[in-house]
Design a protein around this motif. Structure first.
Motif, PDB file in Angstrom:
ATOM      1  N   GLU A 115      33.717  39.586  25.270  1.00  0.00           N
ATOM      2  CA  GLU A 115      32.295  39.905  25.361  1.00  0.00           C
ATOM      3  C   GLU A 115      31.919  40.481  26.720  1.00  0.00           C
ATOM      4  O   GLU A 115      30.966  41.257  26.842  1.00  0.00           O
ATOM      5  CB  GLU A 115      31.459  38.646  25.084  1.00  0.00           C
ATOM      6  N   GLU A 116      32.671  40.130  27.755  1.00  0.00           N
ATOM      7  CA  GLU A 116      32.359  40.601  29.108  1.00  0.00           C
ATOM      8  C   GLU A 116      32.921  41.990  29.403  1.00  0.00           C
ATOM      9  O   GLU A 116      32.233  42.840  29.965  1.00  0.00           O
ATOM     10  CB  GLU A 116      32.881  39.593  30.138  1.00  0.00           C
ATOM     11  N   ASN A 117      34.167  42.244  29.060  1.00  0.00           N
ATOM     12  CA  ASN A 117      34.810  43.503  29.439  1.00  0.00           C
ATOM     13  C   ASN A 117      35.484  44.244  28.290  1.00  0.00           C
ATOM     14  O   ASN A 117      36.065  45.312  28.514  1.00  0.00           O
ATOM     15  CB  ASN A 117      35.856  43.260  30.536  1.00  0.00           C
ATOM     16  N   GLY A 118      35.415  43.705  27.095  1.00  0.00           N
ATOM     17  CA  GLY A 118      36.126  44.340  25.982  1.00  0.00           C
ATOM     18  C   GLY A 118      37.576  43.889  25.956  1.00  0.00           C
ATOM     19  O   GLY A 118      38.130  43.486  26.978  1.00  0.00           O
ATOM     20  N   PRO A 119      38.221  43.964  24.796  1.00  0.00           N
ATOM     21  CA  PRO A 119      39.592  43.441  24.674  1.00  0.00           C
ATOM     22  C   PRO A 119      40.634  44.293  25.383  1.00  0.00           C
ATOM     23  O   PRO A 119      41.596  43.756  25.929  1.00  0.00           O
ATOM     24  CB  PRO A 119      39.819  43.435  23.161  1.00  0.00           C
ATOM     25  N   ASP A 120      40.456  45.608  25.400  1.00  0.00           N
ATOM     26  CA  ASP A 120      41.489  46.481  25.963  1.00  0.00           C
ATOM     27  C   ASP A 120      41.413  46.580  27.480  1.00  0.00           C
ATOM     28  O   ASP A 120      42.398  46.956  28.120  1.00  0.00           O
ATOM     29  CB  ASP A 120      41.390  47.882  25.355  1.00  0.00           C
ATOM     30  N   ASN A 121      40.258  46.270  28.054  1.00  0.00           N
ATOM     31  CA  ASN A 121      40.086  46.382  29.501  1.00  0.00           C
ATOM     32  C   ASN A 121      39.602  45.045  30.077  1.00  0.00           C
ATOM     33  O   ASN A 121      38.773  45.010  30.980  1.00  0.00           O
ATOM     34  CB  ASN A 121      39.070  47.496  29.815  1.00  0.00           C
ATOM     35  N   TRP A 122      40.138  43.984  29.546  1.00  0.00           N
ATOM     36  CA  TRP A 122      39.682  42.642  29.932  1.00  0.00           C
ATOM     37  C   TRP A 122      39.931  42.365  31.405  1.00  0.00           C
ATOM     38  O   TRP A 122      39.287  41.501  32.010  1.00  0.00           O
ATOM     39  CB  TRP A 122      40.388  41.577  29.081  1.00  0.00           C
ATOM     40  N   PHE A 123      40.849  43.076  32.015  1.00  0.00           N
ATOM     41  CA  PHE A 123      41.228  42.868  33.420  1.00  0.00           C
ATOM     42  C   PHE A 123      40.413  43.755  34.377  1.00  0.00           C
ATOM     43  O   PHE A 123      40.775  43.912  35.541  1.00  0.00           O
ATOM     44  CB  PHE A 123      42.721  43.157  33.603  1.00  0.00           C
ATOM     45  N   ASN A 124      39.329  44.369  33.905  1.00  0.00           N
ATOM     46  CA  ASN A 124      38.517  45.276  34.710  1.00  0.00           C
ATOM     47  C   ASN A 124      38.111  44.646  36.047  1.00  0.00           C
ATOM     48  O   ASN A 124      37.595  43.532  36.090  1.00  0.00           O
ATOM     49  CB  ASN A 124      37.270  45.668  33.910  1.00  0.00           C
ATOM     50  N   ARG A 125      38.394  45.320  37.118  1.00  0.00           N
ATOM     51  CA  ARG A 125      38.103  44.877  38.486  1.00  0.00           C
ATOM     52  C   ARG A 125      38.744  43.511  38.780  1.00  0.00           C
ATOM     53  O   ARG A 125      38.266  42.785  39.643  1.00  0.00           O
ATOM     54  CB  ARG A 125      36.589  44.797  38.751  1.00  0.00           C
ATOM     55  N   ASN A 126      39.765  43.199  38.078  1.00  0.00           N
ATOM     56  CA  ASN A 126      40.420  41.886  38.227  1.00  0.00           C
ATOM     57  C   ASN A 126      39.393  40.756  38.102  1.00  0.00           C
ATOM     58  O   ASN A 126      39.514  39.715  38.749  1.00  0.00           O
ATOM     59  CB  ASN A 126      41.150  41.771  39.572  1.00  0.00           C
ATOM     60  N   ASN A 127      38.406  40.978  37.243  1.00  0.00           N
ATOM     61  CA  ASN A 127      37.325  40.007  37.062  1.00  0.00           C
ATOM     62  C   ASN A 127      36.985  39.912  35.576  1.00  0.00           C
ATOM     63  O   ASN A 127      35.947  40.416  35.123  1.00  0.00           O
ATOM     64  CB  ASN A 127      36.094  40.447  37.871  1.00  0.00           C
ATOM     65  N   PRO A 128      37.858  39.269  34.785  1.00  0.00           N
ATOM     66  CA  PRO A 128      37.704  39.269  33.327  1.00  0.00           C
ATOM     67  C   PRO A 128      36.387  38.690  32.820  1.00  0.00           C
ATOM     68  O   PRO A 128      35.934  39.076  31.733  1.00  0.00           O
ATOM     69  CB  PRO A 128      38.887  38.412  32.856  1.00  0.00           C
ATOM     70  N   MET A 129      35.766  37.778  33.557  1.00  0.00           N
ATOM     71  CA  MET A 129      34.534  37.153  33.075  1.00  0.00           C
ATOM     72  C   MET A 129      33.307  37.606  33.872  1.00  0.00           C
ATOM     73  O   MET A 129      32.236  37.048  33.718  1.00  0.00           O
ATOM     74  CB  MET A 129      34.674  35.624  33.130  1.00  0.00           C
ATOM     75  N   ASN A 130      33.488  38.650  34.706  1.00  0.00           N
ATOM     76  CA  ASN A 130      32.390  39.132  35.548  1.00  0.00           C
ATOM     77  C   ASN A 130      31.743  37.977  36.304  1.00  0.00           C
ATOM     78  O   ASN A 130      30.530  37.780  36.288  1.00  0.00           O
ATOM     79  CB  ASN A 130      31.350  39.892  34.707  1.00  0.00           C
ATOM     80  N   ASN A 131      32.604  37.221  36.951  1.00  0.00           N
ATOM     81  CA  ASN A 131      32.181  36.047  37.713  1.00  0.00           C
ATOM     82  C   ASN A 131      31.745  36.482  39.111  1.00  0.00           C
ATOM     83  O   ASN A 131      32.450  37.246  39.778  1.00  0.00           O
ATOM     84  CB  ASN A 131      33.354  35.066  37.790  1.00  0.00           C
ATOM     85  N   GLY A 132      30.593  35.994  39.564  1.00  0.00           N
ATOM     86  CA  GLY A 132      30.105  36.363  40.889  1.00  0.00           C
ATOM     87  C   GLY A 132      30.674  35.506  41.998  1.00  0.00           C
ATOM     88  O   GLY A 132      30.726  35.931  43.155  1.00  0.00           O
ATOM     89  N   GLN A 133      31.114  34.287  41.661  1.00  0.00           N
ATOM     90  CA  GLN A 133      31.565  33.370  42.714  1.00  0.00           C
ATOM     91  C   GLN A 133      32.900  33.806  43.302  1.00  0.00           C
ATOM     92  O   GLN A 133      33.896  33.927  42.598  1.00  0.00           O
ATOM     93  CB  GLN A 133      31.676  31.952  42.148  1.00  0.00           C
ATOM     94  N   GLY A 134      32.888  34.032  44.624  1.00  0.00           N
ATOM     95  CA  GLY A 134      34.121  34.386  45.321  1.00  0.00           C
ATOM     96  C   GLY A 134      34.563  35.817  45.147  1.00  0.00           C
ATOM     97  O   GLY A 134      35.611  36.206  45.665  1.00  0.00           O
ATOM     98  N   SER A 135      33.783  36.627  44.409  1.00  0.00           N
ATOM     99  CA  SER A 135      34.204  38.003  44.146  1.00  0.00           C
ATOM    100  C   SER A 135      33.581  39.006  45.112  1.00  0.00           C
ATOM    101  O   SER A 135      33.960  40.181  45.105  1.00  0.00           O
ATOM    102  CB  SER A 135      33.847  38.414  42.712  1.00  0.00           C
ATOM    103  N   GLY A 136      32.598  38.566  45.897  1.00  0.00           N
ATOM    104  CA  GLY A 136      31.975  39.470  46.866  1.00  0.00           C
ATOM    105  C   GLY A 136      30.955  40.410  46.267  1.00  0.00           C
ATOM    106  O   GLY A 136      30.515  41.354  46.921  1.00  0.00           O
ATOM    107  N   GLY A 137      30.580  40.204  45.070  1.00  0.00           N
ATOM    108  CA  GLY A 137      29.584  41.075  44.438  1.00  0.00           C
ATOM    109  C   GLY A 137      28.580  40.265  43.650  1.00  0.00           C
ATOM    110  O   GLY A 137      28.938  39.304  42.962  1.00  0.00           O
ATOM    111  N   GLY A 138      27.327  40.608  43.743  1.00  0.00           N
ATOM    112  CA  GLY A 138      26.304  39.890  43.006  1.00  0.00           C
ATOM    113  C   GLY A 138      26.309  40.247  41.532  1.00  0.00           C
ATOM    114  O   GLY A 138      26.807  41.298  41.125  1.00  0.00           O
ATOM    115  N   SER A 139      25.766  39.342  40.739  1.00  0.00           N
ATOM    116  CA  SER A 139      25.637  39.518  39.287  1.00  0.00           C
ATOM    117  C   SER A 139      26.978  39.782  38.615  1.00  0.00           C
ATOM    118  O   SER A 139      27.055  40.466  37.595  1.00  0.00           O
ATOM    119  CB  SER A 139      24.670  40.674  38.972  1.00  0.00           C
ATOM    120  N   GLY A 140      28.056  39.275  39.220  1.00  0.00           N
ATOM    121  CA  GLY A 140      29.364  39.403  38.602  1.00  0.00           C
ATOM    122  C   GLY A 140      29.978  40.771  38.693  1.00  0.00           C
ATOM    123  O   GLY A 140      30.913  41.076  37.947  1.00  0.00           O
TER     124      GLY A 140
END
Length: 216
Positions: A115-140
């Motif tokens: 649901e976050e990145n699609g099945p084929d590109n689940w590893f997008n930005r090395n952030n599969p769940m669009n998590n904001g914590q520890g990633s350096g970017g707001g809103s995931g």
């Protein structure tokens, strides 16, 4: 009288000879008895008579402790990293969070990633769940150096009190639907995934991320 003695001699002599022959024949025919093992006979007799050796130990003698090694099979993080698929990443999050690797837990995690990145590109930005914590970017919208790091921060974020119901569903591990409902109700996504209307439950294909996404 003499004729009578002569007659007796003639009668007794053959009888004596016959008796002597019978005795000799008896010794010759009768089998000899086997030698008796006196010690063996005594031990058998003692056993039959209940004369069994009795060993007694003082009450203050302690029994030495036995050491029994225990082995627990666990899914190691490096094994999952080496696997490199979306299912391995989902399990990695569960391992870091201390949640059981049940089918229900793995299923809801890979659905969430889809649901976050699609099945084929689940590893997008090395952030599969669009998590904001520890990633350096707001809103995931941030990224991580590796997918391994992303899994660690995803597990850490889900243990915050605001996501307590999600963590409780993962800790139970018996219902993907229950955990999904907790995800919809949480503030993880502002859309709340349409409270399930935009959440797909069909099987998620297995997709491997590029080795570089794992830092290899």
């Amino acid at each position: 009288m003499r004729p009578a003695r002569g007659i007796l001699r003639r009668i007794i002599a053959p009888l004596s000879a016959a008796a002597t022959f019978a005795i000799v024949a008896t010794f010759a025919i009768a089998p000899l008895q086997r030698p008796v093992d006196v010690a063996h006979a005594a031990s058998v007799s003692a056993f039959v008579d209940g004369d069994v050796q009795d060993v007694r130990v003082d009450g203050d003698v302690s029994t030495p402790a036995l050491s029994r090694e225990s082995y627990v099979a666990e899914t190691g993080t490096q094994t999952l990293v080496a696997g490199g698929t979306n299912y391995d990443w989902a399990k990695l999050v569960l391992v870091y969070g201390g949640w059981p690797l049940t089918d229900a837990n793995v299923t809801v995690m890979v659905q969430w990633m889809r649901e976050e990145n699609g099945p084929d590109n689940w590893f997008n930005r090395n952030n599969p769940m669009n998590n904001g914590q520890g990633s350096g970017g707001g809103s995931g919208l941030g990224s991580y150096d590796t997918l391994d790091t992303a899994a660690y921060y995803a597990a850490e974020n889900l243990q915050r009190s605001v996501y307590a119901d999600i963590a409780a569903g993962l800790a139970d591990g018996s219902s993907a639907e229950r955990t999904a409902q907790a995800i919809w109700a949480s503030p993880w996504a502002t859309s709340h995934y349409g409270y399930g209307a935009n959440w797909t439950t069909t099987p998620v294909p297995v997709v491997e991320a590029p080795p570089s996404a794992w830092g290899r």
